[in-house]
Design a protein around this motif. Structure first.
Motif, PDB file in Angstrom:
ATOM      1  N   LEU A   1       9.938 -17.053   2.731  1.00 34.91           N
ATOM      2  CA  LEU A   1       8.563 -16.656   2.433  1.00 34.91           C
ATOM      3  C   LEU A   1       8.588 -15.540   1.413  1.00 34.91           C
ATOM      4  O   LEU A   1       9.440 -14.641   1.470  1.00 34.91           O
ATOM      5  N   SER A   2       7.665 -15.584   0.455  1.00 34.60           N
ATOM      6  CA  SER A   2       7.530 -14.548  -0.553  1.00 34.60           C
ATOM      7  C   SER A   2       6.049 -14.248  -0.722  1.00 34.60           C
ATOM      8  O   SER A   2       5.244 -15.167  -0.867  1.00 34.60           O
ATOM      9  N   PHE A   3       5.678 -12.964  -0.692  1.00 32.16           N
ATOM     10  CA  PHE A   3       4.264 -12.625  -0.850  1.00 32.16           C
ATOM     11  C   PHE A   3       4.126 -11.243  -1.480  1.00 32.16           C
ATOM     12  O   PHE A   3       5.035 -10.409  -1.397  1.00 32.16           O
ATOM     13  N   HIS A   4       2.968 -11.018  -2.113  1.00 30.68           N
ATOM     14  CA  HIS A   4       2.683  -9.709  -2.681  1.00 30.68           C
ATOM     15  C   HIS A   4       2.287  -8.771  -1.551  1.00 30.68           C
ATOM     16  O   HIS A   4       1.473  -9.105  -0.698  1.00 30.68           O
ATOM     17  N   SER A   5       2.871  -7.593  -1.558  1.00 27.67           N
ATOM     18  CA  SER A   5       2.687  -6.651  -0.451  1.00 27.67           C
ATOM     19  C   SER A   5       1.283  -6.064  -0.387  1.00 27.67           C
ATOM     20  O   SER A   5       0.878  -5.542   0.652  1.00 27.67           O
ATOM     21  N   GLY A   6       0.550  -6.095  -1.507  1.00 28.67           N
ATOM     22  CA  GLY A   6      -0.725  -5.407  -1.587  1.00 28.67           C
ATOM     23  C   GLY A   6      -0.588  -3.987  -2.105  1.00 28.67           C
ATOM     24  O   GLY A   6      -1.598  -3.320  -2.382  1.00 28.67           O
ATOM     25  N   HIS A   7       0.655  -3.516  -2.258  1.00 26.91           N
ATOM     26  CA  HIS A   7       0.888  -2.180  -2.800  1.00 26.91           C
ATOM     27  C   HIS A   7       0.727  -2.184  -4.315  1.00 26.91           C
ATOM     28  O   HIS A   7       0.973  -3.206  -4.975  1.00 26.91           O
ATOM     29  N   SER A   8       0.354  -1.026  -4.858  1.00 37.56           N
ATOM     30  CA  SER A   8       0.213  -0.897  -6.307  1.00 37.56           C
ATOM     31  C   SER A   8       1.422  -0.245  -6.951  1.00 37.56           C
ATOM     32  O   SER A   8       1.425  -0.009  -8.156  1.00 37.56           O
ATOM     33  N   ASN A   9       2.447   0.038  -6.142  1.00 36.31           N
ATOM     34  CA  ASN A   9       3.655   0.673  -6.666  1.00 36.31           C
ATOM     35  C   ASN A   9       4.844   0.219  -5.826  1.00 36.31           C
ATOM     36  O   ASN A   9       4.687  -0.566  -4.882  1.00 36.31           O
ATOM     37  N   ASN A  10       6.030   0.734  -6.139  1.00 39.03           N
ATOM     38  CA  ASN A  10       7.266   0.270  -5.525  1.00 39.03           C
ATOM     39  C   ASN A  10       7.215   0.277  -4.000  1.00 39.03           C
ATOM     40  O   ASN A  10       6.842   1.275  -3.389  1.00 39.03           O
ATOM     41  N   VAL A  11       7.631  -0.838  -3.384  1.00 38.33           N
ATOM     42  CA  VAL A  11       7.742  -0.909  -1.937  1.00 38.33           C
ATOM     43  C   VAL A  11       9.018  -0.192  -1.511  1.00 38.33           C
ATOM     44  O   VAL A  11      10.114  -0.549  -1.947  1.00 38.33           O
ATOM     45  N   PHE A  12       8.879   0.823  -0.653  1.00 36.38           N
ATOM     46  CA  PHE A  12      10.028   1.615  -0.222  1.00 36.38           C
ATOM     47  C   PHE A  12      10.607   1.155   1.112  1.00 36.38           C
ATOM     48  O   PHE A  12      11.794   1.317   1.372  1.00 36.38           O
ATOM     49  N   GLN A  13       9.773   0.615   1.992  1.00 31.91           N
ATOM     50  CA  GLN A  13      10.298   0.146   3.278  1.00 31.91           C
ATOM     51  C   GLN A  13       9.450  -1.003   3.804  1.00 31.91           C
ATOM     52  O   GLN A  13       8.230  -1.027   3.647  1.00 31.91           O
ATOM     53  N   ALA A  14      10.135  -1.972   4.422  1.00 34.25           N
ATOM     54  CA  ALA A  14       9.482  -3.109   5.071  1.00 34.25           C
ATOM     55  C   ALA A  14      10.273  -3.433   6.327  1.00 34.25           C
ATOM     56  O   ALA A  14      11.498  -3.569   6.275  1.00 34.25           O
ATOM     57  N   LYS A  15       9.561  -3.562   7.449  1.00 32.56           N
ATOM     58  CA  LYS A  15      10.223  -3.854   8.720  1.00 32.56           C
ATOM     59  C   LYS A  15       9.393  -4.827   9.555  1.00 32.56           C
ATOM     60  O   LYS A  15       8.157  -4.812   9.503  1.00 32.56           O
ATOM     61  N   PHE A  16      10.109  -5.662  10.339  1.00 27.69           N
ATOM     62  CA  PHE A  16       9.445  -6.509  11.314  1.00 27.69           C
ATOM     63  C   PHE A  16       9.026  -5.674  12.518  1.00 27.69           C
ATOM     64  O   PHE A  16       9.787  -4.828  12.988  1.00 27.69           O
ATOM     65  N   MET A  17       7.819  -5.937  13.040  1.00 25.20           N
ATOM     66  CA  MET A  17       7.459  -5.367  14.324  1.00 25.20           C
ATOM     67  C   MET A  17       8.118  -6.203  15.421  1.00 25.20           C
ATOM     68  O   MET A  17       8.143  -7.432  15.340  1.00 25.20           O
ATOM     69  N   PRO A  18       8.662  -5.554  16.460  1.00 27.74           N
ATOM     70  CA  PRO A  18       9.344  -6.313  17.521  1.00 27.74           C
ATOM     71  C   PRO A  18       8.373  -7.177  18.315  1.00 27.74           C
ATOM     72  O   PRO A  18       7.177  -6.883  18.395  1.00 27.74           O
TER      73      PRO A  18
ATOM     74  N   VAL B   1       5.391  -4.403   8.614  1.00 26.76           N
ATOM     75  CA  VAL B   1       4.727  -3.180   8.160  1.00 26.76           C
ATOM     76  C   VAL B   1       5.513  -2.617   6.978  1.00 26.76           C
ATOM     77  O   VAL B   1       6.740  -2.704   6.927  1.00 26.76           O
ATOM     78  N   THR B   2       4.765  -2.031   6.038  1.00 23.89           N
ATOM     79  CA  THR B   2       5.363  -1.550   4.793  1.00 23.89           C
ATOM     80  C   THR B   2       4.793  -0.187   4.418  1.00 23.89           C
ATOM     81  O   THR B   2       3.666   0.164   4.782  1.00 23.89           O
ATOM     82  N   CYS B   3       5.585   0.576   3.655  1.00 24.54           N
ATOM     83  CA  CYS B   3       5.101   1.798   3.012  1.00 24.54           C
ATOM     84  C   CYS B   3       5.690   1.836   1.612  1.00 24.54           C
ATOM     85  O   CYS B   3       6.672   1.142   1.323  1.00 24.54           O
ATOM     86  N   ALA B   4       5.094   2.659   0.730  1.00 20.50           N
ATOM     87  CA  ALA B   4       5.442   2.526  -0.682  1.00 20.50           C
ATOM     88  C   ALA B   4       5.191   3.806  -1.462  1.00 20.50           C
ATOM     89  O   ALA B   4       4.691   4.806  -0.930  1.00 20.50           O
ATOM     90  N   ALA B   5       5.527   3.735  -2.750  1.00 23.32           N
ATOM     91  CA  ALA B   5       5.355   4.879  -3.646  1.00 23.32           C
ATOM     92  C   ALA B   5       3.902   5.206  -3.882  1.00 23.32           C
ATOM     93  O   ALA B   5       3.576   6.319  -4.315  1.00 23.32           O
ATOM     94  N   ASP B   6       2.987   4.268  -3.607  1.00 27.31           N
ATOM     95  CA  ASP B   6       1.560   4.539  -3.770  1.00 27.31           C
ATOM     96  C   ASP B   6       0.976   5.300  -2.589  1.00 27.31           C
ATOM     97  O   ASP B   6      -0.217   5.623  -2.581  1.00 27.31           O
ATOM     98  N   GLY B   7       1.795   5.582  -1.573  1.00 30.06           N
ATOM     99  CA  GLY B   7       1.328   6.305  -0.401  1.00 30.06           C
ATOM    100  C   GLY B   7       0.686   5.431   0.654  1.00 30.06           C
ATOM    101  O   GLY B   7       0.403   5.910   1.763  1.00 30.06           O
ATOM    102  N   MET B   8       0.453   4.173   0.340  1.00 32.74           N
ATOM    103  CA  MET B   8      -0.209   3.292   1.293  1.00 32.74           C
ATOM    104  C   MET B   8       0.734   2.829   2.394  1.00 32.74           C
ATOM    105  O   MET B   8       1.932   2.647   2.169  1.00 32.74           O
ATOM    106  N   VAL B   9       0.177   2.624   3.572  1.00 33.09           N
ATOM    107  CA  VAL B   9       0.862   1.989   4.695  1.00 33.09           C
ATOM    108  C   VAL B   9       0.085   0.714   5.006  1.00 33.09           C
ATOM    109  O   VAL B   9      -1.128   0.759   5.224  1.00 33.09           O
ATOM    110  N   ARG B  10       0.786  -0.418   5.013  1.00 36.27           N
ATOM    111  CA  ARG B  10       0.103  -1.695   5.126  1.00 36.27           C
ATOM    112  C   ARG B  10       0.758  -2.582   6.188  1.00 36.27           C
ATOM    113  O   ARG B  10       1.927  -2.409   6.536  1.00 36.27           O
ATOM    114  N   ARG B  11      -0.048  -3.534   6.675  1.00 38.42           N
ATOM    115  CA  ARG B  11       0.451  -4.548   7.601  1.00 38.42           C
ATOM    116  C   ARG B  11       0.292  -5.911   6.954  1.00 38.42           C
ATOM    117  O   ARG B  11      -0.751  -6.216   6.377  1.00 38.42           O
TER     118      ARG B  11
END
Length: 481
Positions: free
Chosen positions: A95-112, A120-130
């Motif tokens: 699977l490949s998808f756009h994270s919704g972030h506007s800048n570099n994705v710094f971390q991505a992890k599966f929720m258990p 869940v992801t966080c990035a250089a744009d400061g956003m935290v996304r699901r």
């Protein structure tokens, strides 16, 4: 029987001989779980690691790699702002998808316990996304929260399918519960050293949770202290004091060091990676308390000295650090020289150095069950390492640092016009936010200096991003033409 023969027999019958362990498992002398743990922890397996497969679909630096609980799927995030799910054994993108972030994705992890459908992801744009993977295979991403500056890391509460934590360069630590609509701002990390008190907050690069006690949360960033918080004792005033602090005695008061990576072992030891310094291992009894500043030189001299892991170089980027082995028997880190370093945890002995990237290795993630590693760095691919080499590796004769690229400072990995525009856009938005909060000229001046530094560092070495075939390099002319 001679002492030499006894030692030989003991070694042959001991837990470190894989052939004997295999025989003992077959005749019921050792449980399958114990056999698996001994096999995975074997130094022989570490010395036989080599690249099993390269996963190459991202179009930018790969900043994060993480396995799911079963270990059959790998999730990655990149400067291209995409998140990929891999069948790493076959080398296929599931699977490949756009994270919704506007800048570099710094971390991505599966929720258990989410059937690998919640990331869940966080990035250089400061956003935290699901990101939610629907039954149809489509992906929906939503904004959960925001940091006022890059958010480098997140950590998930062990075994909890709903709760995770993030930290950012704004010094803020937030708790997210996917069952609620808004995050909880736990606290803003403050400087400890009086000479750093001019900082509004201690910028944070790393966050980790004790796997044996989910009440204990560690954070680290732009000073010498790794801070340990007891979540049960947070006051909700946003300025809660850490329950404990950790730092090597010789770094206390050093204004030129910071922390780039943290990890907890299975024994609740805390591993801390410093920029332009070494990696250190702390046990609970090495804590400096809630007020760590020594009142006299004698106080400093009485501090316990942690185990140090040396040989790598950590200057140019925000590197993670990790344990590997079923009982955290080894310490692993990337390096500015493009190599992967592996040490024995107990002794600090360096036992393995592997070429992992043409430039810098930033991330190393161990498989949850078997002796497999995934690594990534400045190159656009992920390397999966398995213990399939026919011969045991030996250390190079000269492990002295061989610089492969001109240093740019932390996180300045701008190699294309698109990346430059993204960084300019982010800094412009941050400047506007600062003006809205009436933070005055100091903030605007700081943002201006960052903009100037970013522009001056953009492709300051025309040759360093030219590909081997000479066809994919990017120059200033490409941007201004």
């Amino acid at each position: 029987m001679s002492d030499k023969a006894k030692r030989s027999r003991t070694h042959f019958n001991g837990s470190h001989h894989p052939v004997v362990d295999f025989w003992r498992r077959e005749v019921g002398g050792i449980s399958p779980r114990s056999f698996s743990d001994r096999f995975s922890a074997s130094e022989n397996m570490v010395l036989r690691l080599e690249v099993y497969r390269k996963l190459a679909k991202h179009k930018g630096c790969v900043n994060t790699v993480s396995f799911n609980a079963q270990g059959d799927i790998l999730v990655s995030g990149s400067d291209d702002r995409r998140v990929l799910l891999w069948d790493w054994e076959l080398g296929n993108v599931k699977l490949s998808f756009h994270s919704g972030h506007s800048n570099n994705v710094f971390q991505a992890k599966f929720m258990p316990f989410s059937d690998d459908r919640t990331i869940v992801t966080c990035a250089a744009d400061g956003m935290v996304r699901r990101a939610s993977v629907l039954e149809s295979g489509k992906v929906e991403t939503v904004l959960l929260g925001l940091h006022q500056g890059p958010a480098h890391k997140l950590c998930i509460e062990p075994g909890n399918p709903h709760v995770f934590y993030t930290c950012g360069e704004d010094g803020l630590v937030q708790r997210f519960d996917l069952r609620t609509q808004a995050p909880t701002e736990l606290f803003t990390c403050q400087a400890v050293n009086p000479r750093r008190r001019n900082m509004e907050a201690a910028q944070l690069n790393a966050i980790a949770m004790d796997p044996r006690n989910s009440n204990l949360l560690a954070v680290g960033g732009m000073d010498e202290y790794a801070r340990l918080y007891d979540i049960r004792r947070l006051h909700g005033d946003g300025l809660s004091r850490a329950a404990d602090h950790f730092a090597p005695p010789h770094l206390i008061g050093d204004l030129h060091v910071g922390i780039t990576g943290l990890a907890f072992s299975e024994q609740s030891e805390l591993l801390v990676s410093y920029n332009n310094e070494f990696i250190y291992l702390f046990t609970h009894d090495m804590g400096l308390g809630s007020n760590p500043m020594p009142s006299s030189p004698e106080d400093d001299s009485k501090s316990s000295v942690p185990m140090a892991y040396k040989g790598h170089k950590n200057v140019e980027t925000v590197k993670g650090v990790n344990f590997c082995g079923p009982r955290s028997e080894y310490v692993v880190s990337g390096s500015d020289c493009g190599r992967i370093f592996i040490w024995k945890k107990k002794s600090g002995e360096l036992i393995r150095v592997m070429e992992g990237d043409r430039y810098v290795v930033n991330c190393i993630e161990p498989h949850p069950h078997i002796p497999v590693l995934a690594s990534s760095g400045i190159e656009n691919d992920i390397k999966v390492w398995t213990s399939k080499a026919a011969e045991r590796a030996t250390l190079p004769d000269n492990i002295e640092m061989q610089r492969k690229r001109k240093p740019r400072g932390w996180m300045y990995r701008v190699s294309s016009p698109q990346e430059l525009l993204a960084q300019l856009f982010f800094l412009q938005n941050r400047s506007r936010f600062s003006e809205d909060r009436e933070e005055g000229e100091a903030s605007s001046s700081s943002t201006g200096r960052e903009l100037l530094d970013l522009i001056l560092n953009f492709n300051d070495d025309d040759d360093e991003h030219v590909s081997d075939d000479g066809g994919d390099g990017v120059s200033r002319d490409d941007f201004f033409s």
